[in-house]
Write a protein that holds these residues in place. Structure first.
Motif, PDB file in Angstrom:
ATOM      1  N   ASP A  30       9.361  40.196  14.578  1.00 57.94           N
ATOM      2  CA  ASP A  30       8.655  40.024  15.850  1.00 57.94           C
ATOM      3  C   ASP A  30       9.613  40.190  17.030  1.00 57.94           C
ATOM      4  N   MET A  31      10.806  39.614  16.906  1.00 59.06           N
ATOM      5  CA  MET A  31      11.794  39.725  17.976  1.00 59.06           C
ATOM      6  C   MET A  31      12.260  41.170  18.152  1.00 59.06           C
ATOM      7  N   VAL A  37      10.466  47.283  23.047  1.00 58.36           N
ATOM      8  CA  VAL A  37       9.694  47.720  24.220  1.00 58.36           C
ATOM      9  C   VAL A  37      10.414  47.423  25.534  1.00 58.36           C
ATOM     10  N   ASP A  38      11.605  46.844  25.443  1.00 53.91           N
ATOM     11  CA  ASP A  38      12.407  46.589  26.636  1.00 53.91           C
ATOM     12  C   ASP A  38      12.991  47.907  27.131  1.00 53.91           C
ATOM     13  N   THR A  39      12.635  48.323  28.329  1.00 61.82           N
ATOM     14  CA  THR A  39      13.095  49.614  28.872  1.00 61.82           C
ATOM     15  C   THR A  39      14.622  49.661  29.034  1.00 61.82           C
ATOM     16  N   ASN A  40      15.252  48.500  29.168  1.00 62.85           N
ATOM     17  CA  ASN A  40      16.710  48.476  29.304  1.00 62.85           C
ATOM     18  C   ASN A  40      17.409  48.962  28.041  1.00 62.85           C
ATOM     19  N   LEU A  41      16.689  48.934  26.915  1.00 55.31           N
ATOM     20  CA  LEU A  41      17.273  49.358  25.646  1.00 55.31           C
ATOM     21  C   LEU A  41      17.638  50.847  25.673  1.00 55.31           C
ATOM     22  N   THR A  50      19.360  51.787  16.510  1.00 56.52           N
ATOM     23  CA  THR A  50      19.460  50.815  15.417  1.00 56.52           C
ATOM     24  C   THR A  50      18.175  50.020  15.265  1.00 56.52           C
ATOM     25  N   ILE A  51      17.655  49.526  16.369  1.00 54.42           N
ATOM     26  CA  ILE A  51      16.406  48.754  16.337  1.00 54.42           C
ATOM     27  C   ILE A  51      15.268  49.612  15.783  1.00 54.42           C
ATOM     28  N   GLN A  52      15.159  50.834  16.256  1.00 53.27           N
ATOM     29  CA  GLN A  52      14.078  51.714  15.815  1.00 53.27           C
ATOM     30  C   GLN A  52      14.204  52.064  14.333  1.00 53.27           C
TER      31      GLN A  52
END
Length: 202
Positions: A30-31, A37-41, A50-52
């Motif tokens: 969930d985190m 979706v944080d645009t700063n990423l 990595t997250i994706q």
């Protein structure tokens, strides 16, 4: 402004790194989805990729293309000053994070494999995940012991099963339930057709 940017970047990087090093669970997933979706990423490509990778239902090939950039981040290597050689403790910790990160990728890959395969040859799975057979068995056993994966290994046949073999009674029970549901649907449809015909007849 630059100072504030450095602060949120450091916070975001730390969050991504420690999420990737955490054991898989609903809260962790969930985190990750919230962070994604944080645009700063987008301003930190190695973290975004990595997250994706962890969110996709696909095998992650190791090493990642951006692994060097990721592991050079302060949150990963714990070095505040690159001009000072790391202490033995820092080197040991960096090595630990490296191993832990690889383990999380292997665990992700085994979860994904269990979704797409009912059973597969161990040698083939080891090839897909770029692991030795011994390492593969070790990681499967650890996940089974932790309750995070269902798997049974048949060494003589070189096969790992990710799905429980269902008993005949369970299959028949599900089949009977499906037939009952289908008959109910047919009965309802017939009633509606009959009702419509009566309306049209008047």
């Amino acid at each position: 402004v630059q100072e504030k940017e450095n602060e949120w970047k450091e916070a975001l990087i730390n969050t991504v790194v420690f999420l990737c090093l955490s054991e898989y669970g609903n809260e962790m997933k969930d985190m990750m989805e919230r962070i994604n979706v944080d645009t700063n990423l987008d301003k930190i490509p190695e973290c975004r990729e990595t997250i994706q990778s962890f969110l996709k239902k696909e095998i992650i090939h190791y090493p990642l293309p951006h692994l060097t950039a990721l592991e050079s981040l302060p949150a990963f290597n714990m070095e505040d000053d690159n001009t000072i050689p790391p202490s033995p403790f820092e080197s040991s910790l960096a090595s630990h994070w490296h191993t832990a990160f690889h383990t999380r990728i292997i665990q992700h890959n085994l979860r994904i494999s269990s979704v797409y395969y009912r059973r597969i040859h161990l040698s083939r799975l080891a090839q897909l995940l770029s692991l030795s057979r011994d390492d593969l068995e070790k990681h499967i056993s650890q996940m089974v012991s932790a309750g995070s994966l269902y798997a049974k290994i048949d060494r003589p046949k070189d096969i790992v099963r990710f799905k429980k073999e269902r008993k005949e009674e369970e299959i028949l029970s599900d089949w009977a339930a499906d037939i009952k549901s289908l008959l109910n649907l047919v009965e309802k449809t017939t009633y509606l057709i009959h009702k419509e015909n009566m309306v049209q007849g008047h």
